[in-house]
Design an enzyme around this catalytic site. Structure first.
Site, PDB file in Angstrom:
ATOM      1  N   SER A 157      48.705 -27.483  13.061  1.00 42.85           N
ATOM      2  CA  SER A 157      47.534 -28.180  13.010  1.00 42.85           C
ATOM      3  C   SER A 157      46.951 -28.220  11.675  1.00 42.85           C
ATOM      4  O   SER A 157      46.799 -26.858  11.189  1.00 42.85           O
ATOM      5  CB  SER A 157      46.337 -27.966  14.130  1.00 42.85           C
ATOM      6  N   TYR A 167      41.146 -22.277  19.615  1.00 38.52           N
ATOM      7  CA  TYR A 167      42.189 -23.272  19.277  1.00 38.52           C
ATOM      8  C   TYR A 167      42.665 -23.178  17.745  1.00 38.52           C
ATOM      9  O   TYR A 167      43.791 -23.001  17.520  1.00 38.52           O
ATOM     10  CB  TYR A 167      42.039 -24.826  19.405  1.00 38.52           C
TER      11      TYR A 167
END
Length: 244
Positions: free
Chosen positions: A138, A151
């Protein structure tokens, strides 16, 4: 990377980026195997795309991961691509005592599962003439959103892991890719939305897939897509902007 003629396993293949990759690779003449937790979703995908092979597997569970890999090596011994895509995104308030079950779930799915699956399938992949491991990280691995710290930390860990993995596989036929998505229009992060079926906007999935496939075709081993280019290149500058 060759994008046709592969046999590939995609984790988290029932929605979003995982399903997008599954359908794209299917169109290109690959044998595509997807796994996910929910049999109902897998069944719906099977009905619409009977060529896709499906397998129920909760990658948060080590024994289910082990069973999945044994099944792959027995039933699909020509498997040469693993896409570590499954992930969850939860909000975590670090200024209060954290619910450890949620923290462990994010770490298990987003980081431990790719470590475990890649290692268990490593000999299988390395025995093929051409092979690849594709880790989906990400842009938030580089410039995190502070309200979802676990996360972002797991994606930063997966980025670091990918560098080490690429080095360790350097004398094998296995190419190790990192695809770095921006915010993509999927249901990821629905934990933070009242309507759990609502997506969060972001880059359209078709645009993301176009750029990601181009990166794979051109052997771009570390490939930021769309706005992730800035998140990776200007992380210090982007962090305060994103967390205003």
């Amino acid at each position: 990377m060759q994008t046709s003629g592969n046999t590939m396993l995609i984790t988290g293949g029932t929605s979003g980026i995982g399903l997008g990759f599954a359908l794209e690779f299917l169109k290109r003449g690959n044998t595509v195997i997807i796994c996910g937790r929910r049999e109902d979703r897998l069944e719906a995908i099977r009905k619409e795309n009977p060529e896709i092979v499906t397998r129920v597997c909760d990658v948060a569970d080590a024994s289910q991961r082990e069973n999945l890999c044994r099944w792959i090596m027995l039933e699909y011994p020509r498997t040469n691509v693993l896409i570590n895509n499954a992930g969850i995104q939860l909000a975590t308030r670090l200024t209060d005592p954290v619910p450890l079950d949620r923290v462990r779930s994010e770490v298990e799915i987003n980081f431990i599962a790719p470590v475990h699956l890649s290692s268990m399938l490593s000999h299988q992949l390395a025995s093929q003439p051409q092979a690849a491991i594709i880790n989906i990280t990400s842009g938030l691995a580089f410039a995190p959103l502070a309200h979802m710290p676990v996360y972002c930390a797991t994606k930063a860990a997966l980025h670091s892991l990918t560098l080490s993995m690429r080095y360790q596989f350097r004398h094998t036929p296995v190419q190790v890719f990192e695809i770095i998505p921006p915010s993509v229009d999927t249901e990821l992060g629905h934990d933070m939305r009242e309507d759990k079926s609502q997506s969060h906007g972001g880059m359209p999935i078709k645009d993301f897939l176009r750029d990601a496939m181009t990166a794979l075709e051109n052997d771009m081993l570390e490939a930021p897509v769309g706005p992730s280019v800035n998140l990776r290149a200007k992380r210090e500058e982007m962090f305060p902007i994103m967390n205003r």
